[in-house]
Write an enzyme that holds these catalytic residues in place. Structure first.
Site, PDB file in Angstrom:
ATOM      1  N   GLU A   1       0.831  -1.202   0.000  1.00 14.23           N
ATOM      2  CA  GLU A   1       0.000   0.000   0.000  1.00 14.23           C
ATOM      3  C   GLU A   1       0.869   1.257   0.000  1.00 14.23           C
ATOM      4  O   GLU A   1       0.539   2.247  -0.665  1.00 14.23           O
ATOM      5  CB  GLU A   1      -0.916  -0.014   1.226  1.00 14.23           C
ATOM      6  CG  GLU A   1      -1.994  -1.095   1.175  1.00 14.23           C
ATOM      7  CD  GLU A   1      -2.786  -1.173   2.462  1.00 14.23           C
ATOM      8  OE1 GLU A   1      -2.455  -0.432   3.415  1.00 14.23           O
ATOM      9  OE2 GLU A   1      -3.739  -1.976   2.530  1.00 14.23           O
TER      10      GLU A   1
ATOM     11  N   SER B   1      19.351  -7.437  -8.312  1.00 11.76           N
ATOM     12  CA  SER B   1      18.266  -7.783  -9.233  1.00 11.76           C
ATOM     13  C   SER B   1      18.718  -8.715 -10.351  1.00 11.76           C
ATOM     14  O   SER B   1      17.920  -9.479 -10.888  1.00 11.76           O
ATOM     15  CB  SER B   1      17.679  -6.506  -9.857  1.00 11.76           C
ATOM     16  OG  SER B   1      16.757  -5.900  -8.994  1.00 11.76           O
TER      17      SER B   1
ATOM     18  N   HIS C   1       4.187 -10.711  -8.776  1.00 10.12           N
ATOM     19  CA  HIS C   1       5.644 -10.771  -8.762  1.00 10.12           C
ATOM     20  C   HIS C   1       6.231  -9.581  -8.021  1.00 10.12           C
ATOM     21  O   HIS C   1       7.177  -9.710  -7.249  1.00 10.12           O
ATOM     22  CB  HIS C   1       6.193 -10.810 -10.190  1.00 10.12           C
ATOM     23  CG  HIS C   1       7.681 -10.843 -10.259  1.00 10.12           C
ATOM     24  ND1 HIS C   1       8.441  -9.708 -10.456  1.00 10.12           N
ATOM     25  CD2 HIS C   1       8.567 -11.852 -10.130  1.00 10.12           C
ATOM     26  CE1 HIS C   1       9.721 -10.027 -10.464  1.00 10.12           C
ATOM     27  NE2 HIS C   1       9.831 -11.315 -10.267  1.00 10.12           N
ATOM     28  N   SER C   2       5.659  -8.411  -8.249  1.00  9.69           N
ATOM     29  CA  SER C   2       6.099  -7.192  -7.574  1.00  9.69           C
ATOM     30  C   SER C   2       4.994  -6.157  -7.728  1.00  9.69           C
ATOM     31  O   SER C   2       3.930  -6.431  -8.301  1.00  9.69           O
ATOM     32  CB  SER C   2       7.405  -6.671  -8.191  1.00  9.69           C
ATOM     33  OG  SER C   2       7.154  -6.174  -9.498  1.00  9.69           O
TER      34      SER C   2
END
Length: 427
Positions: free
Chosen positions: A84, A171, A307-308
């Site tokens: 959020e 990443s 996933h993200s």
């Protein structure tokens, strides 16, 4: 041709004890039974064989595991708050771990504090189980001056080398796998030079998508040949971002790949924290045997979350599949049911704990947002012992622009502020 003891084997250097045969049998993967999945608990929290419950694990430890799983889960606490917060613009990015809490917390609990860990980007539970605090998490997520990475990495790319012996998350997919092999080889050499010191292993986490990268294969082969004490922990959660496993490979998952490199491998129910703990504990013991060797664990789970924050998983999978999985195979529910059967947990404790954790997460998030950002000189730190000519030119140019257009830069948000502008950027 009649095979005798004399010609039953040929000493081909490329295969070990390969038997000669006059029968031309092609190996057919479809006719080989799939690898079984080791588990301890059923979905209702019951244990078929009580002897499989981890020995030496206390009720207090199990409660700690559950609370760590609860803190990092999507269900209304840290992951949900951070998700959020990203939508509100307070964070630039976030990745949740719902469905894989047992994999990270259970495996980390079975490793020793001195073991060296390299991660991908969904191992929040590993950091938490090894001692990362909510303040540590929030400092990294908000990129304030308390972040060891000095705010230079994406959110969720935690760095805990000095605190919890976990290397910084990157990443770039699969690069941590050969790093783990290298770390394990260094540990092996160090153990030979310093006998009697506490034994250490390297542990590497990655997803099944990363197992499709070349780094995975190179790392496993090198680890096997050099007999490195490393545990490869694959989270097979069904999806590499939007690519399901059915489009990634046709073979029997990832564990079988370990065996093709001569590595002992085990497939484990990743939603069963007891199975995860026991498998990792045994893998660590095996990895240290006979001078060291690699072990591969494939933890089967399901990525319940997107996933993200940059992903909408319902664009490539059915919402009903996610709801069905959550209802039947949630690792939190399974452990909670087990604790309730033992009288360790109840609905009231669940409610109180969730409220306490939620309040603590929000408190640390607000506090982290009020902290100063890292000093600007950190942009150029920690890469070269001496700045290159190009980097020095870039540093001077940045300083010139900031001096010329100070209203365009929020200097007061950084350590040093406007008064430290010159000293922050000078040579």
């Amino acid at each position: 041709m009649i095979l005798t003891k004399k010609n039953f084997y040929r000493p081909f250097p490329g295969a070990v004890n390969s038997r000669l045969t006059t029968k031309m049998d092609f190996l057919k993967p479809a006719e080989i039974p799939p690898i079984a999945t080791y588990h301890v608990m059923n979905s209702d929290g019951s244990v078929e064989d009580p002897s499989h419950v981890p020995s030496g694990v206390t009720d207090e430890q199990v409660l700690e595991w559950y609370k760590n799983m609860l803190t990092e889960t999507t269900v209304s606490i840290m992951d949900n708050i951070m998700f959020e917060a990203q939508r509100h613009g307070r964070l630039s990015f976030y990745m949740v771990s719902a469905g894989e809490e047992a994999v990270t917390v259970g495996s980390a609990a079975a490793l020793d504090p001195q073991d060296v860990i390299t991660c991908q980007y969904r191992e929040t539970g590993v950091f938490m189980q090894r001692g990362f605090t909510l303040q540590d998490f929030m400092s990294q997520l908000t990129a304030n001056h308390n972040d060891p990475g000095k705010g230079r990495n994406m959110p969720v790319h935690y760095s805990g080398k000095n605190k919890v012996n976990v290397h910084a998350v990157a990443s770039t997919l699969a690069t941590q796998i050969p790093h783990a092999t290298g770390a394990a080889y260094a540990l092996k050499m160090d153990a030979l030079e310093n006998p009697g010191q506490p034994p250490q292993v390297a542990a590497c986490y990655f997803g099944e998508g990363a197992a499709s990268e070349g780094d995975f294969h190179a790392a496993l082969n090198l680890a096997a040949v050099k007999k490195c004490p490393v545990i490869f922990l694959c989270r097979n959660n069904g999806f590499a971002i939007s690519t399901p496993t059915s489009e990634q490979y046709i073979g029997d998952g990832v564990a079988v790949r370990g065996m093709s490199y001569g590595i002992e491998s085990l497939r484990v129910d990743g939603t069963d924290i007891f199975a995860v703990y026991e498998a990792t504990k045994e893998a660590r013991r095996k990895a240290l045997e006979d001078g060291g060797r690699p072990i591969l664990l494939e933890f089967m789970s399901y990525r319940v979350s997107h996933h993200s924050t940059s992903d909408d998983s319902f664009a490539y999978r059915d919402r009903k599949d996610v709801d069905t999985w959550k209802a039947r195979n949630d690792p939190l529910s399974r452990l909670r049911l087990w604790m309730e059967k033992k009288g360790l947990w109840d609905a009231e404790k669940e409610k109180e704990t969730r409220a306490t954790i939620r309040a603590a997460v929000l408190k640390e998030l607000v506090a982290a947002e009020k902290e100063k950002k890292p000093a600007l000189r950190g942009i150029f730190d920690d890469v070269y012992a001496e700045l290159t000519e190009e980097a020095e030119e870039q540093k001077e140019e940045l300083r010139r622009l900031m001096m010329k257009y100070p209203e365009e830069y929020d200097m007061n948000e950084h350590e040093g502020g406007n008064s430290g502008l010159l000293s922050a950027m000078k040579y």
